[in-house]
Design a protein around this motif. Structure first.
Motif, PDB file in Angstrom:
ATOM      1  N   LEU A  22       0.846  -1.181   0.000  1.00 48.85           N
ATOM      2  CA  LEU A  22       0.000   0.000   0.000  1.00 48.85           C
ATOM      3  C   LEU A  22       0.890   1.242   0.000  1.00 48.85           C
ATOM      4  O   LEU A  22       1.791   1.362   0.836  1.00 48.85           O
ATOM      5  CB  LEU A  22      -0.905  -0.005   1.233  1.00 48.85           C
ATOM      6  CG  LEU A  22      -2.174   0.846   1.185  1.00 48.85           C
ATOM      7  CD1 LEU A  22      -3.115   0.343   0.091  1.00 48.85           C
ATOM      8  CD2 LEU A  22      -2.882   0.806   2.536  1.00 48.85           C
ATOM      9  N   PRO A  23       0.706   2.181  -0.922  1.00 52.81           N
ATOM     10  CA  PRO A  23       1.564   3.372  -0.967  1.00 52.81           C
ATOM     11  C   PRO A  23       1.513   4.155   0.344  1.00 52.81           C
ATOM     12  O   PRO A  23       0.448   4.260   0.973  1.00 52.81           O
ATOM     13  CB  PRO A  23       0.974   4.191  -2.119  1.00 52.81           C
ATOM     14  CG  PRO A  23       0.222   3.215  -2.951  1.00 52.81           C
ATOM     15  CD  PRO A  23      -0.299   2.182  -1.999  1.00 52.81           C
ATOM     16  N   ARG A  24       2.644   4.733   0.732  1.00 56.55           N
ATOM     17  CA  ARG A  24       2.692   5.495   1.980  1.00 56.55           C
ATOM     18  C   ARG A  24       1.767   6.710   1.909  1.00 56.55           C
ATOM     19  O   ARG A  24       1.074   7.031   2.876  1.00 56.55           O
ATOM     20  CB  ARG A  24       4.128   5.949   2.257  1.00 56.55           C
ATOM     21  CG  ARG A  24       4.303   6.773   3.544  1.00 56.55           C
ATOM     22  CD  ARG A  24       4.036   5.950   4.777  1.00 56.55           C
ATOM     23  NE  ARG A  24       4.086   6.736   5.989  1.00 56.55           N
ATOM     24  CZ  ARG A  24       5.196   6.970   6.687  1.00 56.55           C
ATOM     25  NH1 ARG A  24       6.351   6.479   6.254  1.00 56.55           N
ATOM     26  NH2 ARG A  24       5.163   7.674   7.789  1.00 56.55           N
ATOM     27  N   THR A  25       1.730   7.371   0.763  1.00 55.98           N
ATOM     28  CA  THR A  25       0.842   8.516   0.563  1.00 55.98           C
ATOM     29  C   THR A  25       0.160   8.358  -0.786  1.00 55.98           C
ATOM     30  O   THR A  25       0.805   7.973  -1.766  1.00 55.98           O
ATOM     31  CB  THR A  25       1.620   9.838   0.598  1.00 55.98           C
ATOM     32  OG1 THR A  25       2.289   9.969   1.859  1.00 55.98           O
ATOM     33  CG2 THR A  25       0.678  11.030   0.422  1.00 55.98           C
ATOM     34  N   ALA A  26      -1.142   8.633  -0.815  1.00 55.80           N
ATOM     35  CA  ALA A  26      -1.878   8.497  -2.076  1.00 55.80           C
ATOM     36  C   ALA A  26      -3.017   9.503  -2.113  1.00 55.80           C
ATOM     37  O   ALA A  26      -3.740   9.676  -1.122  1.00 55.80           O
ATOM     38  CB  ALA A  26      -2.427   7.078  -2.223  1.00 55.80           C
ATOM     39  N   ASP A  27      -3.170  10.173  -3.249  1.00 54.19           N
ATOM     40  CA  ASP A  27      -4.324  11.047  -3.477  1.00 54.19           C
ATOM     41  C   ASP A  27      -5.466  10.184  -4.000  1.00 54.19           C
ATOM     42  O   ASP A  27      -5.384   9.632  -5.101  1.00 54.19           O
ATOM     43  CB  ASP A  27      -3.973  12.139  -4.487  1.00 54.19           C
ATOM     44  CG  ASP A  27      -2.941  13.116  -3.956  1.00 54.19           C
ATOM     45  OD1 ASP A  27      -2.983  13.417  -2.747  1.00 54.19           O
ATOM     46  OD2 ASP A  27      -2.085  13.559  -4.742  1.00 54.19           O
TER      47      ASP A  27
END
Length: 292
Positions: A22-27
């Protein structure tokens, strides 16, 4: 008792990120950025999802479920705020468990932002206790408060103008949620699932695991069917005679890793409380129960 097949999880064919990717930060959409906290575990999956919510260009944002009071996580959230050119104007919390609420008061103080939650202790002396149906006009958008008790008695979800619902631990991106015992309540949990389903959510942004966007209604229906299936399994096991909670967990959750059995025990005790309240089972000797 007639056989009941295990319901099929619709997420199995969705191609969701595998654990650990899972990406650390995602828009996720114009209103929402997700920042993953560095607290992965068997219970928190990839970690706690903190959501940065606000209208683009508003210069403001709300943090939902700040999670652990971790310096690296705070730095990642501040980076996400900077990317939005926004300052934090409020901290919202879905429920009091530490992996969601620990940072609420210290981060509220750090940002000079009020804290709001369904529990007065989480909100703090200067915070706000939220009620079902409240509408929060914050960060250039309106956030609806949806009471979703069951996992815990103070659990809330937050409905966004886009139609997405931030569901905390009420629904997970993978697997199913725990109904805590003795605080949790299966009857309330099922009613809360139906309440969120009736909203017709465009997406479910979960407290742990990936976002669910393909068919949120199908996931909620699966959760309802899953609880009915577990209940049927317990009643089937008890048809053979009185069983202790530990014996029931070993039978019903035989295919689940034993490291998760303590959580399964909580959900089992909560389901047995429901069945006993309905007069379908009764206490036997010691910790055992039997069909009424």
């Amino acid at each position: 008792m007639p056989g009941v097949d295990a319901p099929a999880d619709p997420r199995a064919t969705w191609g969701l990120p595998v654990p650990g990717e899972l990406p650390r930060t995602a828009d996720l959409e114009p209103l929402v950025t997700r920042v993953l906290a560095p607290n992965p575990s068997g219970m928190t999956l990839d970690g706690t999802n903190t959501y940065v919510v606000g209208a683009p260009g508003s210069g403001q944002a709300v943090l939902v479920d700040p999670g652990p009071d971790d310096p690296a996580h705070l730095a990642a959230v501040e980076t996400a705020l900077a990317a939005r050119d926004a300052r934090c104007v409020a901290v919202l919390v879905t429920h009091h468990h530490g992996d969601h609420a620990e940072a609420a008061l210290p981060w509220g103080a750090h940002f000079g932002a009020p804290v709001a939650a369904g529990d007065a202790t989480v909100a703090g002396a200067d915070g706000r206790v939220l009620d079902h149906g409240a509408r929060l006009d914050l960060a250039g958008t309106t956030i609806g408060v949806v009471a979703t008790p069951g996992h815990t008695r103070d659990h809330l979800a937050f409905r966004l103008e886009s139609g997405a619902v931030l569901v905390g631990d009420h629904v997970l991106g993978r697997g199913t949620s725990v109904v805590t015992h003795p605080e949790g309540d299966v009857v309330a949990y099922l009613e809360s699932l139906r309440r969120v389903h009736d909203l017709g959510p465009s997406a479910l942004y979960c407290g742990h695991g990936p976002e669910l966007t393909e068919d949120p209604g199908a996931v909620l229906e699966y959760y309802l069917a899953h609880r009915a299936f577990r209940e049927h399994q317990l009643l089937t096991a008890l048809a053979g005679g009185a069983r202790t909670v530990e014996e029931l967990v070993a039978t019903v959750y035989a295919e689940v890793p034993q490291r998760l059995w303590p959580a399964a025990t909580q959900s089992t005790r909560a389901t047995l409380a429901k069945l006993q309240g309905e007069g379908r089972i009764e206490t036997a000797t010691g910790d055992a129960v039997r069909l009424a």
